[in-house]
Design a protein around this motif. Structure first.
Motif, PDB file in Angstrom:
ATOM      1  N   LEU A  40       1.067  -1.295  -0.138  1.00 57.43           N
ATOM      2  CA  LEU A  40       0.001   0.006  -0.168  1.00 57.43           C
ATOM      3  C   LEU A  40       0.841   1.270  -0.044  1.00 57.43           C
ATOM      4  N   THR A  41       0.438   2.181  -0.858  1.00 61.74           N
ATOM      5  CA  THR A  41       1.381   3.431  -0.934  1.00 61.74           C
ATOM      6  C   THR A  41       0.884   4.229   0.210  1.00 61.74           C
ATOM      7  N   ALA A  42       1.856   5.253   0.575  1.00 60.74           N
ATOM      8  CA  ALA A  42       1.172   6.246   1.651  1.00 60.74           C
ATOM      9  C   ALA A  42       0.020   6.849   1.537  1.00 60.74           C
ATOM     10  N   ASP A  43      -0.474   7.226   0.269  1.00 60.94           N
ATOM     11  CA  ASP A  43      -1.714   8.032  -0.119  1.00 60.94           C
ATOM     12  C   ASP A  43      -2.818   6.817  -0.524  1.00 60.94           C
ATOM     13  N   GLY A  44      -2.230   5.498  -0.779  1.00 65.02           N
ATOM     14  CA  GLY A  44      -3.317   4.633  -1.065  1.00 65.02           C
ATOM     15  C   GLY A  44      -3.992   4.276   0.485  1.00 65.02           C
ATOM     16  N   ALA A  45      -2.995   4.507   1.592  1.00 64.28           N
ATOM     17  CA  ALA A  45      -3.501   4.394   2.865  1.00 64.28           C
ATOM     18  C   ALA A  45      -4.449   5.497   3.220  1.00 64.28           C
ATOM     19  N   ARG A  46      -4.539   6.378   2.695  1.00 68.77           N
ATOM     20  CA  ARG A  46      -5.508   7.525   2.956  1.00 68.77           C
ATOM     21  C   ARG A  46      -7.075   7.128   2.725  1.00 68.77           C
ATOM     22  N   PHE A  47      -6.987   6.121   1.622  1.00 70.98           N
ATOM     23  CA  PHE A  47      -8.152   5.688   1.005  1.00 70.98           C
ATOM     24  C   PHE A  47      -8.763   4.370   1.476  1.00 70.98           C
ATOM     25  N   LEU A  48      -7.514   3.756   1.841  1.00 77.28           N
ATOM     26  CA  LEU A  48      -8.068   2.253   2.356  1.00 77.28           C
ATOM     27  C   LEU A  48      -6.936   1.603   3.367  1.00 77.28           C
ATOM     28  N   PRO A  49      -7.567   1.536   4.577  1.00 76.17           N
ATOM     29  CA  PRO A  49      -6.799   1.274   5.762  1.00 76.17           C
ATOM     30  C   PRO A  49      -6.005  -0.217   5.575  1.00 76.17           C
ATOM     31  N   ALA A  50      -4.532  -0.155   6.078  1.00 73.96           N
ATOM     32  CA  ALA A  50      -3.819  -1.304   5.671  1.00 73.96           C
ATOM     33  C   ALA A  50      -4.519  -2.357   6.516  1.00 73.96           C
ATOM     34  N   LEU A  51      -5.115  -2.347   7.646  1.00 76.51           N
ATOM     35  CA  LEU A  51      -5.980  -3.150   8.508  1.00 76.51           C
ATOM     36  C   LEU A  51      -6.865  -4.149   7.807  1.00 76.51           C
ATOM     37  N   THR A  52      -7.566  -3.435   6.729  1.00 74.87           N
ATOM     38  CA  THR A  52      -8.453  -3.970   5.885  1.00 74.87           C
ATOM     39  C   THR A  52      -7.901  -4.884   4.836  1.00 74.87           C
ATOM     40  N   LEU A  53      -6.951  -4.588   4.174  1.00 75.65           N
ATOM     41  CA  LEU A  53      -6.143  -5.417   3.499  1.00 75.65           C
ATOM     42  C   LEU A  53      -5.507  -6.619   4.078  1.00 75.65           C
ATOM     43  N   ALA A  54      -4.955  -6.167   5.460  1.00 78.63           N
ATOM     44  CA  ALA A  54      -4.411  -7.244   6.117  1.00 78.63           C
ATOM     45  C   ALA A  54      -5.362  -8.355   6.516  1.00 78.63           C
ATOM     46  N   ALA A  55      -6.534  -7.856   7.035  1.00 76.56           N
ATOM     47  CA  ALA A  55      -7.389  -8.984   7.433  1.00 76.56           C
ATOM     48  C   ALA A  55      -8.045  -9.801   6.132  1.00 76.56           C
ATOM     49  N   LEU A  56      -8.120  -8.936   5.113  1.00 80.73           N
ATOM     50  CA  LEU A  56      -8.819  -9.851   3.932  1.00 80.73           C
ATOM     51  C   LEU A  56      -7.519 -10.746   3.360  1.00 80.73           C
ATOM     52  N   THR A  57      -6.233 -10.422   3.458  1.00 79.62           N
ATOM     53  CA  THR A  57      -5.121 -11.391   2.915  1.00 79.62           C
ATOM     54  C   THR A  57      -4.517 -12.134   3.635  1.00 79.62           C
ATOM     55  N   HIS A  58      -5.011 -12.062   5.160  1.00 83.55           N
ATOM     56  CA  HIS A  58      -4.445 -12.851   6.148  1.00 83.55           C
ATOM     57  C   HIS A  58      -2.892 -12.626   6.471  1.00 83.55           C
ATOM     58  N   ARG A  59      -2.448 -11.587   6.011  1.00 86.53           N
ATOM     59  CA  ARG A  59      -1.023 -11.306   6.198  1.00 86.53           C
ATOM     60  C   ARG A  59      -0.658  -9.873   6.342  1.00 86.53           C
ATOM     61  N   PRO A  60       0.511  -9.550   7.033  1.00 84.50           N
ATOM     62  CA  PRO A  60       1.093  -8.060   6.907  1.00 84.50           C
ATOM     63  C   PRO A  60       0.898  -7.402   5.664  1.00 84.50           C
ATOM     64  N   VAL A  61       0.522  -5.945   5.451  1.00 85.76           N
ATOM     65  CA  VAL A  61       0.534  -5.152   4.686  1.00 85.76           C
ATOM     66  C   VAL A  61       2.082  -4.523   4.399  1.00 85.76           C
ATOM     67  N   HIS A  62       2.539  -4.515   3.370  1.00 87.37           N
ATOM     68  CA  HIS A  62       3.640  -3.560   3.101  1.00 87.37           C
ATOM     69  C   HIS A  62       3.701  -2.149   2.823  1.00 87.37           C
ATOM     70  N   THR A  63       3.867  -1.348   3.659  1.00 89.62           N
ATOM     71  CA  THR A  63       3.673   0.115   3.755  1.00 89.62           C
ATOM     72  C   THR A  63       4.928   0.855   3.540  1.00 89.62           C
ATOM     73  N   SER A  64       6.066   0.392   3.903  1.00 93.58           N
ATOM     74  CA  SER A  64       7.342   1.149   3.933  1.00 93.58           C
ATOM     75  C   SER A  64       8.458   0.406   3.440  1.00 93.58           C
ATOM     76  N   LEU A  65       9.490   0.982   2.891  1.00 98.41           N
ATOM     77  CA  LEU A  65      10.540   0.415   2.318  1.00 98.41           C
ATOM     78  C   LEU A  65      11.358   0.003   3.840  1.00 98.41           C
ATOM     79  N   TRP A  66      11.245   0.811   4.695  1.00 98.47           N
ATOM     80  CA  TRP A  66      12.138   0.747   5.883  1.00 98.47           C
ATOM     81  C   TRP A  66      11.653  -0.180   7.094  1.00 98.47           C
ATOM     82  N   GLU A  67      10.683  -1.071   6.530  1.00 98.56           N
ATOM     83  CA  GLU A  67      10.302  -2.228   7.530  1.00 98.56           C
ATOM     84  C   GLU A  67      11.325  -3.205   7.460  1.00 98.56           C
ATOM     85  N   GLU A  68      11.394  -3.947   8.843  1.00100.82           N
ATOM     86  CA  GLU A  68      12.231  -4.735   8.979  1.00100.82           C
ATOM     87  C   GLU A  68      11.743  -6.079   8.301  1.00100.82           C
ATOM     88  N   GLY A  69      12.580  -6.772   7.530  1.00 96.44           N
ATOM     89  CA  GLY A  69      12.142  -7.993   6.981  1.00 96.44           C
ATOM     90  C   GLY A  69      12.515  -9.100   7.804  1.00 96.44           C
TER      91      GLY A  69
END
Ligand SMILES: Cc1cc2nc3c(=O)[nH]c(=O)nc-3n(C[C@H](O)[C@H](O)[C@H](O)COP(=O)(O)O)c2cc1C
Length: 187
Positions: A40-69
């Motif tokens: 999800l891009t930063a502006d994508g998250a203004r329209f659709l919460p990451a939580l919704t996508l996470a719940a529907l895909t059953h996994r965390p949503v990637h929103t930042s390049l800087w998240e720890e893999g």
């Protein structure tokens, strides 16, 4: 008998008013038995919460390049390397411009450059934005590099105008992805 490999889709969602429809798409992809990894891009998250996508895909949503893999790995490269198809739906005009010029300043841009999987883009924007020569040049450039398009459809847009720029229906996007999957990932 060889085990059937699970299809892995990276689903990119950008900042379009149509982003809420990505929830339906993610859900439909899950029903196909595909593993969906949402970005999800930063502006994508203004329209659709990451939580919704996470719940529907059953996994965390990637929103930042800087998240720890996981295990110190670089998630954007893992996503790029393991995807069978990268789908961006909805794709904003800005996303088309960025990727046409190789910008990799966010997770989605970095995945787009790093992957060798087929790329499917479903644009969604106001008609004037879609038919603008700048956007059409970007579309041409991306097509010349093998991007596969799903839509846009024509019809009534969120802004009230009629014309091209509507996000293609979920079934149409799924249909394009299924065709791409039948052809297989290039070696
Ligand atoms: C209410 C609203 C609706 C928008 N809808 C769209 C749209 O459908 N398509 C589009 O290309 N841009 C749209 N935009 C502009 C994008 O959100 C903006 O260009 C943004 O920077 C895109 O960021 P992203 O590509 O990183 O997600 C909209 C902006 C607002 C405020």
């Amino acid at each position: 008998m060889a085990e059937k490999k699970t299809v892995r889709i990276v689903l990119g969602v950008t900042g379009s008013i149509a982003a809420f429809r990505a929830a339906d798409l993610a859900s439909a992809m899950g029903k196909e038995g595909w593993e969906v990894h949402a970005v999800l891009t930063a502006d994508g998250a203004r329209f659709l919460p990451a939580l919704t996508l996470a719940a529907l895909t059953h996994r965390p949503v990637h929103t930042s390049l800087w998240e720890e893999g996981e295990g110190g790995r670089m998630s954007h490269l893992d996503l790029a390397q393991t995807a069978d198809v990268v789908v961006v739906a909805p794709a904003s005009a800005d996303f088309l411009a960025r990727t046409a010029h190789g910008f990799a300043g966010d997770v989605l841009g970095a995945v787009f450059l790093a992957t060798r999987a087929p790329l499917v883009i479903a644009p969604a924007m106001n008609s004037n934005m879609w038919i603008h020569p700048a956007t059409q040049e970007n579309v041409k450039l991306l097509s010349s590099r093998g991007v596969i398009w799903a839509g846009p459809a024509e019809g009534r847009l969120a802004c009230g105008a009629e014309g091209p720029g509507r996000l293609a229906p979920t079934t149409a996007i799924l249909g394009v992805v299924k065709k791409v999957l039948q052809k297989g990932k290039p070696k």
